[in-house]
Every structure is written in C-alpha cells, then in structure tokens.
Scaffold this active site. Structure first.
Site, mmCIF file in Angstrom:
data_model
loop_
_atom_site.group_PDB
_atom_site.id
_atom_site.type_symbol
_atom_site.label_atom_id
_atom_site.label_comp_id
_atom_site.label_asym_id
_atom_site.label_seq_id
_atom_site.Cartn_x
_atom_site.Cartn_y
_atom_site.Cartn_z
ATOM 1 N N THR A 59 0.815 -1.223 0.000
ATOM 2 C CA THR A 59 0.000 0.000 0.000
ATOM 3 C C THR A 59 0.846 1.270 0.000
ATOM 4 O OG1 THR A 59 -1.240 1.383 1.565
ATOM 5 C CG2 THR A 59 -0.233 -0.562 2.461
ATOM 6 N N GLU A 96 0.385 3.564 1.924
ATOM 7 C CA GLU A 96 0.606 3.942 3.326
ATOM 8 C C GLU A 96 2.039 3.646 3.755
ATOM 9 O OE1 GLU A 96 -1.117 5.106 6.360
ATOM 10 O OE2 GLU A 96 -2.052 6.149 4.703
ATOM 11 N N LYS A 150 2.358 -3.318 7.061
ATOM 12 C CA LYS A 150 2.416 -3.572 5.615
ATOM 13 C C LYS A 150 3.863 -3.545 5.109
ATOM 14 C CE LYS A 150 -1.803 -4.361 4.239
ATOM 15 N NZ LYS A 150 -2.208 -5.490 3.393
ATOM 16 N N TYR A 201 -0.607 0.255 11.080
ATOM 17 C CA TYR A 201 -1.031 -0.399 9.831
ATOM 18 C C TYR A 201 0.078 -0.313 8.783
ATOM 19 C CZ TYR A 201 -3.185 -0.830 5.233
ATOM 20 O OH TYR A 201 -3.442 -1.194 3.935
#
Ligand code: GDD
Length: 334
Positions: free
Chosen positions: A128, A130, A156, A152
């Site tokens: 992602t 992110e 990832k 999060y």
C-alpha cells in the site's frame, strides 16, 4: 485446464472485484473466510452474494497457521492473492497489537504454507501507499524509501519485506502491489470516501443534517478498485516476480472530494461539513501521489475511471441505496 486461485479477503471490496474478474477469465476461484462469516452469510457476504454459486469458500483464520496449512494441503492453487488484513488506518492506532498480529503473522503463515506445500503457487501481497507515509519524494514510485506513519503502515512494510524475502531466499514467485487508495461503491463505510458519499445521500434524503470529518487537507491519489484488481492479476502473469506501484498519478484533498460529492446533489459542502477533532489521527499521511509508469509500461495497465467518474458513481450508488431504506415520515405525511 482452468487456473485455480485462492483469494484471502474475498468478502472485501477488492476481493469481490478480483473474484469477478478471475471468474470472467475462466479461473476456478476459492476464498478464505472467517468461520463467523460462514455462519452469518447475509451480513458478511453482501459483496459476493451474487458469486456464491460460482466460488468455493474455506473457513480459516489468519491467526491460525494450522487452518491455513490445511487449506493449502487440500488444494493445488496456481495463484494466491493475499488481500485480507486489518486495513483501516485509524483502527490500527486504536489497537496496534491486533493489527500487527493479523497483518504480519497472517502474511507469514500464508507464505510459509505455500513454501511448504506448493512452492510453485504465485503469491500476490497487498502492499500500500501507506508504506510511503511521510513521503520522501513526489510522486512516489517503486524506489521511494518507506516511512510508515501508523501501525497499519508498519505492518504492511513488514509484509512487503516478508514477501521479498521469500522471493529472494526460496526463489518463489512472490510480489507486492504498492496500491494507492482505491475506492468504489463497495467501499467500507469507515473510509472517508464512502463516509462522505453515504452521508451526502442521507443529507439529500433528509436523514442526516451534518457530516463530521477530521483532516480535510489530507491529499490522496484515489482510483477505482475495479481498475486496480486488473493490475494485481497482471503482476502474477509476468515472467519474473516484481513489485509495482498502481496509482492514477492525480492527487485530491478530502475537501475536494467533499466539494464534488455534495455538488453532485446540488449542495454546498460548507453548509454541512463539521470538523471533529476525534477523527484526526495521531500521525497523518499528508499527501500521496503515485507514479505508475512501470505498471503502465510493463503490465500495460491504466485506469479507466477518472476521479470525477469515481465520485459520481459512489454518490449515485448511495442515493439508490438510501432511496430503498425506510425513511422517517415527514410531519406533513402523518
Ligand atoms: N476514515 C476517515 N474518516 N478519514 C478521514 C476522516 C474521517 O472522518 N476525516 C478526514 N479523514 C482523512 C484521513 O485522516 C486520511 O488522511 C484520509 O482522510 C483518508 O482516510 P481513509 O479513507 O481512512 O484511508 P487511508 O488513506 O487512511 O487508507 C486507505 O488507503 C490506503 C492506501 O493508501 C486504506 O484503504 C488503507 O487500507 C490503504 O492501504
């Protein structure tokens, strides 16, 4: 013979679009789901209810290696798309521990089971944007260093590193898509785009009077999930496993999304949006915009939806859904 694919997270937005896409291509599609979901299909399978006759679901938990091992011991999958995760950034601040457990260990269990039982199965990891977090360059590409800003994002990055490590250490076909935000009418209501479009519809029908949001200045590269699942599949068809950024290359603020969504129903967002501190995050990702040149050149991928079309489709869908809901009778109607 038809290819056989396993999708984790098949009940989610991306999983449901990917299942449809693979079925259209002639795949035999399997999905990993939580046992509680199988026990409550009406609520949990809303996105895949139209596919249930065509796919095979297996109960398992990303927290249990034996349950994952069991599925891989029963089936010779050609491809595995690992989409399941705790994917809501705000929740990862509320409970970083369970986000880390599910996202990191879950990924590791799947990779370990594939290595043990079916090393030729191709593996896709849902990386992602992110992971870029506090961005080191604009736009972000495959070579941009990571600086995640949430549990999060950190989970990832760990999943991405695990995926690369299995590729390098065991010569397995493992790759990651670095997907920027992707939305659509099946988006969960906790994410800002769907929160906006669903509330716009409720306001339009007189069922709500305001929309409470956090940071309106955050900027995201928003695409449509139906476009992005095509890139996931294309990655697993390459001669060599590689990682790819998937993005539109355009960035818009939450404020702009609001403006467009409200304008769709002839309202001015300024009359309804209320800033609420509780929706701010302890650390924010201020700005994301991706450079997907590599995906466009090697995968021959490009998005079909424009930003305006995405917002329009989401608002129209929520207007339709809201129109179907029982509404409070106005005083004049009683
Ligand atoms: N959810 C939410 N709710 N976000 C808000 C709100 C609100 O009330 N108000 C402002 N925002 C801002 C957030 O602070 C963030 O900057 C932006 O809206 C987008 O938030 P989300 O829609 O929750 O998505 P995200 O960007 O944090 O994460 C999504 O995209 C990632 C890819 O970059 C998720 O889908 C992730 O799983 C995905 O990896």
């Amino acid at each position: 013979m038809n290819k056989k694919a396993l999708i984790t997270g098949i009940t989610g937005q991306d999983g449901s679009y990917l299942a449809e896409y693979l079925l259209d291509l002639g795949y035999e599609v399997h999905g990993l789901v939580r046992r509680v979901a199988l026990e409550d299909p009406q609520r949990r399978f809303t996105r895949i209810s139209h596919l249930l006759e065509k796919i095979t679901l297996h109960p398992a938990s990303l927290e249990s290696y034996p349950s994952i091992f069991h599925i891989f011991s029963q089936h010779n999958f050609d491809e595995c798309y690992h989409l399941a995760a705790q994917s809501f950034v705000a929740e990862s601040f509320a409970d970083g521990f369970s986000t880390m457990n599910t996202n990191i260990n879950g990924t590791h269990y799947i990779l370990a089971a594939i290595r043990e039982l079916r090393p030729e199965c191709r593996f896709y990891f849902a990386g992602t944007s992110e992971m870029f977090g506090k961005v080191k360059e604009i736009p972000q590409r495959e070579t941009t260093p990571f600086h995640p800003r949430s549990p999060y994002g950190i989970s990832k990055v760990a999943g991405f590193d695990l995926t690369r490590n299995y590729r390098e250490a065991y010569n397995m076909f493992c790759c990651s898509g670095l997907l920027f935000n992707h939305e659509g009418p099946r988006r969960g209501f906790e994410f800002v785009t769907r929160k906006i479009t669903s509330t716009v519809a409720r306001i339009k029908f007189g069922l709500a009077s305001e929309l409470r949001l956090g940071n309106l200045e955050a900027k995201r590269d928003w695409g449509h999930a139906a476009d992005y699942v095509r890139a996931m599949h294309a990655m697993l068809q390459q001669p060599e496993p590689e990682d790819f950024v998937v993005a539109t290359g355009e960035t818009h603020s939450v404020r702009e999304f609001c403006e467009l969504a409200f304008a769709q129903v002839d309202l001015n967002y300024r009359d309804y949006v209320v800033i609420d501190g509780k929706h701010y995050r302890p650390a924010e990702v201020d700005m994301l915009v991706g450079d997907s040149t590599k995906a466009r050149e090697i995968l021959n991928w490009q998005p079909q939806y424009t930003f305006d079309e995405l917002v329009k489709e989401m608002v129209e869908n929520d207007l339709e859904l809201t129109a179907l809901q029982p509404r409070k009778l106005a005083a004049s109607e009683i």
